[in-house]
Write an enzyme that holds these catalytic residues in place. Structure first.
Site, short mmCIF file in Angstrom:
data_model
loop_
_atom_site.label_atom_id
_atom_site.label_comp_id
_atom_site.label_asym_id
_atom_site.label_seq_id
_atom_site.Cartn_x
_atom_site.Cartn_y
_atom_site.Cartn_z
N CYS A 13 -1.36 -12.20 -4.37
CA CYS A 13 -1.68 -12.15 -5.78
C CYS A 13 -1.41 -13.29 -6.35
O CYS A 13 -2.58 -14.77 -6.10
CB CYS A 13 -1.35 -11.17 -6.72
SG CYS A 13 -2.41 -10.23 -7.18
N HIS A 21 -1.77 -7.07 -2.18
CA HIS A 21 -0.24 -6.38 -2.18
C HIS A 21 0.12 -6.43 -0.65
O HIS A 21 0.55 -4.91 -0.63
CB HIS A 21 0.41 -6.08 -3.63
CG HIS A 21 0.79 -7.04 -4.51
ND1 HIS A 21 1.60 -7.27 -4.92
CD2 HIS A 21 -0.56 -7.28 -5.08
CE1 HIS A 21 1.08 -8.13 -6.05
NE2 HIS A 21 0.39 -8.28 -6.53
N GLU A 28 2.87 -6.20 0.81
CA GLU A 28 4.81 -6.17 0.67
C GLU A 28 4.60 -4.56 0.24
O GLU A 28 5.27 -3.63 0.15
CB GLU A 28 5.05 -6.99 -0.23
CG GLU A 28 5.47 -6.83 -2.00
CD GLU A 28 4.03 -7.45 -2.09
OE1 GLU A 28 3.92 -7.57 -3.77
OE2 GLU A 28 2.65 -8.00 -1.60
#
Length: 262
Positions: A131, A233, A235
């Site tokens: 990001c 994202h 994660e």
């Protein structure tokens, strides 16, 4: 760099993750663990878990008062994640701010710009940008950003009301790219940004876009080490969409090779 796991010593790569630098005291005072006028280094737990689940040992990298001290940290890591966070200052692109620019942290910007340049130019440390991390890496090589995405033209890209584990749109990867090798031709992604890469920095190529043409991933062609940056994202979504787990596993595998931990 040895980690104790299930009672057995196992060699694992150390993965540095850049932290947010919050200039007000709300993170501490709101939960009763800090006092007035304190600043905070912060990182979402998702990053830590994603790296650990992929087989790495995560280390949070703070914003230091002296950029020269960062070099000492780099001697002890095998890979690095430029994490997400607040907007990157448009001044670093030679531009004035858009009226919808978000919160800025110039201290963090300055350290990470220098860090990104050094890593890409002088080291073989594998890098993953996420990001803001993707945007910052692009700026470090002379690129710039769309400061605020026109939703009428490009669609909505900030879904702050959605849990990060939920995909909200698709991106298509470029044939022959590393991201296609890792995650396939089409990837379901989450989305939490209102800015995006505009003009590419030197050495980068576009390797994924959404259906409206927004750049969703870039790769750096001018170094041998793994250098990937994504706008979404991974994660936050790797537990529900397995392709994103592969991104972190690739980073850790490349870091293991770099550190000789095979």
């Amino acid at each position: 760099m040895i980690a104790l796991w299930k009672g057995v010593f196992e060699i694992k790569p150390i993965i540095g993750i850049t932290a947010n630098y919050v200039l007000n005291d709300k993170p501490g005072t709101s939960v009763g663990v800090g006092g007035n006028n304190q600043k905070w280094h912060m990182l979402a737990d998702d990053y830590v878990k994603a790296v650990e689940d992929a087989g790495g040992i995560p280390i949070i990298l703070p914003v230091l008062q002296g950029i020269q001290n960062v070099d000492l940290l780099l001697k002890n890591i095998d890979g690095l994640v430029f994490s997400g966070g607040c907007d990157v200052s448009p001044v670093l692109c030679g531009e004035d701010s858009h009226k919808k620019i978000g919160e800025l942290c110039y201290y963090r910007d300055l350290q990470e710009i220098e860090l990104a340049r050094y890593l890409m130019d002088e080291t073989d440390i594998p890098i993953l940008g996420i990001c803001r991390g993707m945007q910052l890496m692009n700026i470090a090589r002379g690129g710039n950003l769309i400061q605020h995405i026109d939703e009428d033209k490009y669609g909505k890209h900030f879904f702050g009301n959605q849990n990060m584990c939920m995909p909200v749109h698709l991106v298509t990867t470029v044939k022959g790219s590393r991201i296609r090798e890792i995650a396939g031709e089409e990837i379901k992604v989450n989305s939490y940004h209102h800015q995006s890469v505009n003009e590419l920095g030197g050495g980068f190529s576009v390797v994924a876009q959404d259906s409206n043409g927004i750049i969703e991933a870039i790769e750096f062609d001018k170094r041998n080490a793994f250098t990937l940056a994504v706008q979404w994202h991974p994660e936050g979504i790797y537990t529900t969409v397995s392709e994103h787990r592969s991104i972190f596993r690739t980073l850790v595998d490349e870091a293991r090779k770099k550190g000789g931990k095979q």
